[in-house]
Each structure stands twice: as C-alpha cells, then as structure tokens.
Design an enzyme around this catalytic site. Structure first.
Site, PDB file in Angstrom:
ATOM      1  N   PHE A 168     -10.607   0.451  25.652  1.00 51.58           N
ATOM      2  CA  PHE A 168     -11.604   1.373  26.207  1.00 51.58           C
ATOM      3  C   PHE A 168     -12.947   1.092  25.547  1.00 51.58           C
ATOM      4  O   PHE A 168     -13.101   1.257  24.333  1.00 51.58           O
ATOM      5  CB  PHE A 168     -11.249   2.855  26.017  1.00 51.58           C
ATOM      6  CG  PHE A 168     -12.277   3.737  26.678  1.00 51.58           C
ATOM      7  CD1 PHE A 168     -12.224   4.015  28.037  1.00 51.58           C
ATOM      8  CD2 PHE A 168     -13.357   4.225  25.956  1.00 51.58           C
ATOM      9  CE1 PHE A 168     -13.209   4.781  28.663  1.00 51.58           C
ATOM     10  CE2 PHE A 168     -14.345   5.002  26.576  1.00 51.58           C
ATOM     11  CZ  PHE A 168     -14.270   5.266  27.930  1.00 51.58           C
TER      12      PHE A 168
ATOM     13  N   LYS B 103     -21.124   7.582  19.089  1.00 53.99           N
ATOM     14  CA  LYS B 103     -20.483   8.865  18.796  1.00 53.99           C
ATOM     15  C   LYS B 103     -21.004   9.555  17.526  1.00 53.99           C
ATOM     16  O   LYS B 103     -22.060  10.163  17.573  1.00 53.99           O
ATOM     17  CB  LYS B 103     -18.967   8.681  18.787  1.00 53.99           C
ATOM     18  CG  LYS B 103     -18.474   8.322  20.198  1.00 53.99           C
ATOM     19  CD  LYS B 103     -17.038   8.648  20.467  1.00 53.99           C
ATOM     20  CE  LYS B 103     -16.759   8.578  21.962  1.00 53.99           C
ATOM     21  NZ  LYS B 103     -15.968   7.431  22.378  1.00 53.99           N
TER      22      LYS B 103
ATOM     23  N   ASP C 127     -15.489  -2.896  18.240  1.00 53.54           N
ATOM     24  CA  ASP C 127     -15.975  -1.636  18.814  1.00 53.54           C
ATOM     25  C   ASP C 127     -15.494  -0.494  17.923  1.00 53.54           C
ATOM     26  O   ASP C 127     -14.339  -0.081  17.992  1.00 53.54           O
ATOM     27  CB  ASP C 127     -15.453  -1.481  20.250  1.00 53.54           C
ATOM     28  CG  ASP C 127     -15.933  -0.180  20.902  1.00 53.54           C
ATOM     29  OD1 ASP C 127     -16.447   0.706  20.186  1.00 53.54           O
ATOM     30  OD2 ASP C 127     -15.777  -0.039  22.131  1.00 53.54           O
TER      31      ASP C 127
HETATM   32  C1  LIG Z   1     -16.355   6.637  23.627  1.00 52.66           C
HETATM   33  C2  LIG Z   1     -16.198   5.173  23.481  1.00 52.66           C
HETATM   34  C3  LIG Z   1     -17.088   4.273  24.096  1.00 52.66           C
HETATM   35  C4  LIG Z   1     -18.161   4.708  25.061  1.00 52.66           C
HETATM   36  O1  LIG Z   1     -19.089   5.587  24.505  1.00 52.66           O
HETATM   37  P1  LIG Z   1     -20.004   6.483  25.494  1.00 52.66           P
HETATM   38  O2  LIG Z   1     -20.971   7.155  24.562  1.00 52.66           O
HETATM   39  O3  LIG Z   1     -19.079   7.454  26.156  1.00 52.66           O
HETATM   40  O4  LIG Z   1     -20.651   5.565  26.457  1.00 52.66           O
HETATM   41  C5  LIG Z   1     -16.919   2.929  23.846  1.00 52.66           C
HETATM   42  N1  LIG Z   1     -15.942   2.479  23.049  1.00 52.66           N
HETATM   43  C6  LIG Z   1     -15.062   3.317  22.440  1.00 52.66           C
HETATM   44  C7  LIG Z   1     -14.011   2.756  21.547  1.00 52.66           C
HETATM   45  C8  LIG Z   1     -15.143   4.683  22.645  1.00 52.66           C
HETATM   46  O5  LIG Z   1     -14.252   5.500  22.090  1.00 52.66           O
END
Ligand SMILES: *Cc1c(COP(=O)(O)O)cnc(C)c1O
Length: 401
Positions: free
Chosen positions: A140, A255, A225
């Site tokens: 994700f 985040k 990520d």
């Molecule tokens: C939440 C998330 C994203 C995307 O972040 P947004 O601020 O919602 O665009 C990307 N990678 C990971 C691992 C995430 O948990």
C-alpha cells in the site's frame, strides 16, 4: 445534531469511498476521543499512525498558534524562514543529507518514483522510458494513478486503467524473487519495511538487509515507504533500523510528520540521489509552507523529547504479551512491532462485528482484510492507559464464540 445525523449527512453528501465504523468524533486529546453524546473512547487507530504524538499535543498546538501570527504560506517562488530549519531538523532526525517536502503520503511516494526514474537515466544510464521499478504484492503506497498501478488489491485498481507502465511486482518477504526480477533497466525497489494496510505483516529478519544488498549489487535505489511505520511507531525512529545494514537510499515520509494537525510529507535521501531534481523539475505549491514547517519541527521535537520510540517498544511488548494470553478460539496470531500490532482471526471471520463491540466498550479500532484488526494507539499512551485498553479488548474477545 446527534451522531446518527452526522453519519446520515456524510452518506448523503459525501462520496462513498470509505466504509467507516459508525462513530462520530467531535473532541480528542492524547489517546482519547469523544463523540457528540459525550462517550469517551480510546483511539487505537491513531488515524493510521498520523497521530503518533497524540491528539492536539500542547507543544504542537502552540507551534501552530505561534506560526499563525506570523506567516502561513509563501509558495516556493520565495524563501521562507521556517522551511530551512525544518528540513535541517528532519535530516538530522533521519540521518539523511537532504529532504524534499510535499504534502500527502502519496505525493512523497510519487516523488520517490520520479526521483528513481530520473536517477536511472542520469546516473545509471538507462534509456528514458525503459526504467523499471520493482514493487511487491499486497503493497500500500497511496491512491494516485501511478501508485495504484503497483497495487495487487482489486479494490484499489479495478476500472482505473490505463495503468502506469514500468512496474514489476514480486511476492513480499522473498528477497530472491526481487533478485530474479532485476533487469539492466531496473532502477529501484520500493517496499514497506512492515506492511501496514496488508494487516501489519512483518517480514522475516534479514529481508530488509537482503533487499539493501541486492540494490547495491545491481546499482538500484532502495526506496523504503516509512509513511506508516516511521516516526517511532515500531519502537525505533524508522522500521528499517530494526535491521543492521538496511539503510535505504530514499525514505518516503508522511502521516506523523504532520503531528496530527495537517498533511506534511517528504522524501529524504543523500545528495547523490537528490541532485537529480533541478529547478522546475518537481514541486508543490504547499510543500514546505511555513505553517507545515513549524508543525513538522514541533512534531519531531515531541518524538525526541518524550522518547516515544522507547515508549512504543516497551508498551508494544506488553501489548503483544497480554493480548496473546487472551483465550479466544478464533484468534490465529498476535503480531507486530512496537505499537503497530494486529490480531489475526481465522479466515472468513468478520472482524467488523468485533470492532463494533470494541466501540461499544469504549475502544476504536478498525479491521483490515475482513479478519484482521490493527491496534495502533498514539505513542504518548501510558502503561496504565494501555492496560485499561487491554482489559477492554480482553472483555470483548472473551465473548467471541
Ligand atoms: C497512508 C500511506 C500512504 C499514503 O499516504 P496518504 O497521506 O494517504 O496519501 C502511503 N504509504 C503507506 C505505507 C501508507 O500507510
């Protein structure tokens, strides 16, 4: 208006792109939230780890208020006096040389992908248009068109074609699968060090180091990520730090960098990689704005001052220990690192109903993949609060037949 009225309004006027737990939050502080009727809940989602510092942390709120009196937005057409100090602090916190600020997590991932493609041409010598990036199953990384082109989740990609080419997907937690997928045109590998949305899936020890080594050997960038796993969530500043010698080339951050206040994201990398960006080749109107920079600095300060990595590490062990002892025949596994944990129920089990019972007992958590519940409270939670929350979880789980 009552909770049900707000829910009905969301349903009527909002696109139905989410299926929220039926609860309305109108007040929040630390690890607790309240609904309009005044019922209090423990927040065990933390906005998918965006409120690691707790709701409305006083130091972060103060930073917002102070900055509101000065300057909030300049665009990058001019310099502002907050961005530099923010990026310096972010580089020192992460141990990388340079940072590029954006807003949402998806933008940070897009930035990393663009960086890797450019680096592939300008440094590695791949022909433009031929660059390949290896990603993994169950990833994700966000919701943009390029990112969903990497997804293996039909909900995320179905009917959004044509998809962005240049991605090759291999199984997660299998370093040899990455090695087999490498071609002379491969410029990068992108993974989450722990897969959050996939249900807090922790790869076997050694995986990240192996990915690092494969990237080094084949002259590819290792993109980590850390948007959900970063900023002390897993008991270390970043999840890759659980493994010796696994340092990525690019980290995607988001985040909790926004301290629960506003979207703030960034990539960090060393100069050798970041140098591919030159004036006009990438940007964002709001990226690096002074209000965000002030918030980001306070958000980082809170993580360091309150040693939230140590708190997450210590309390995470207590959580897994205690929840692991709960007698419930439907539970298959309790897993995670630090305060990013999940309870996995047997296949086909409807965890949504358990989330409803947890809500009724005063704890908010959300299921993922139907049979998994993620438990990720703000990292400012105390041991006493955690034990109280575990007692709620226990009372609900013991009712499951
Ligand atoms: C939440 C998330 C994203 C995307 O972040 P947004 O601020 O919602 O665009 C990307 N990678 C990971 C691992 C995430 O948990």
């Amino acid at each position: 208006m009552k909770s049900n009225d707000y829910i009905a309004m969301d349903e009527k006027y909002g696109a139905h792109n989410y299926h929220p737990l039926p609860v309305v939050i109108s007040w929040a502080e630390g690890c607790r939230v309240k609904d309009p009727e005044g019922k209090t809940y423990y927040d065990f989602l933390s906005a998918y780890s965006a409120v690691n510092q707790g709701h409305r942390h006083p130091k972060i709120i103060k930073a917002v208020k102070d900055q509101l009196e000065l300057c909030t937005l300049t665009s990058r057409a001019f310099h502002n006096d907050r961005m530099g100090p923010f990026l310096k602090k972010l580089c020192e916190f992460t141990g990388f040389e340079m940072a590029l600020p954006m807003n949402t997590g998806a933008e940070a991932v897009e930035t990393a992908l663009k960086c890797a493609r450019r680096w592939g041409v300008e440094v590695k010598g791949v022909e433009n248009g031929k660059q390949e990036i290896i990603c993994v199953e169950e990833n994700f990384h966000g919701r943009t068109l390029a990112i969903i082109s990497m997804s293996s989740d039909p909900d995320a990609y179905v009917n959004y074609g044509p998809y962005c080419p240049g991605f090759k997907r291999v199984p997660y937690a299998d370093a040899s699968a990455i090695e087999k997928a490498v071609t002379p045109n491969t410029v990068a590998v992108i993974i989450e060090p722990i897969q959050g949305e996939a249900g807090v899936f922790v790869p076997p020890a050694g995986y990240l180091k192996s990915v690092r080594d494969i990237c080094t050997k084949n002259k590819m960038l290792f993109i980590c990520d850390e948007i959900q796993t970063g900023f002390s969530r897993t008991g270390k500043r970043f999840a890759w730090q659980h493994e010796e010698g696994a340092r990525p080339d690019i980290m995607c951050l988001g985040k909790a960098l926004g301290g629960g206040i506003m979207p703030i994201s960034a990539i960090v990398a060393d100069h050798d990689v970041m140098k591919v960006f030159t004036p006009g080749t990438h940007g964002s109107t709001f990226g690096g704005n002074p209000l965000a920079a002030a918030v980001g600095m306070a958000a980082l300060d809170v993580l360091v001052d309150e040693k939230l990595d140590e708190n997450a590490d210590r309390l995470g062990k207590i959580f897994r220990d205690e929840v692991g002892k709960i007698s419930c025949p439907k539970i298959k596994q309790v897993r995670g690192k630090g305060l990013l944990n999940a309870v996995v129920f047997e296949k086909g089990f409807e965890a949504y109903n358990v989330c409803l019972s947890l809500r009724d007992s005063g704890l908010l958590a959300k299921q993922t993949h139907g049979n998994i519940i993620r438990f990720a409270p703000p990292l400012v939670i105390t041991e006493k609060e955690l034990r109280e929350a575990i007692a709620i979880i226990k009372s609900v789980f013991e009712q499951i037949k």
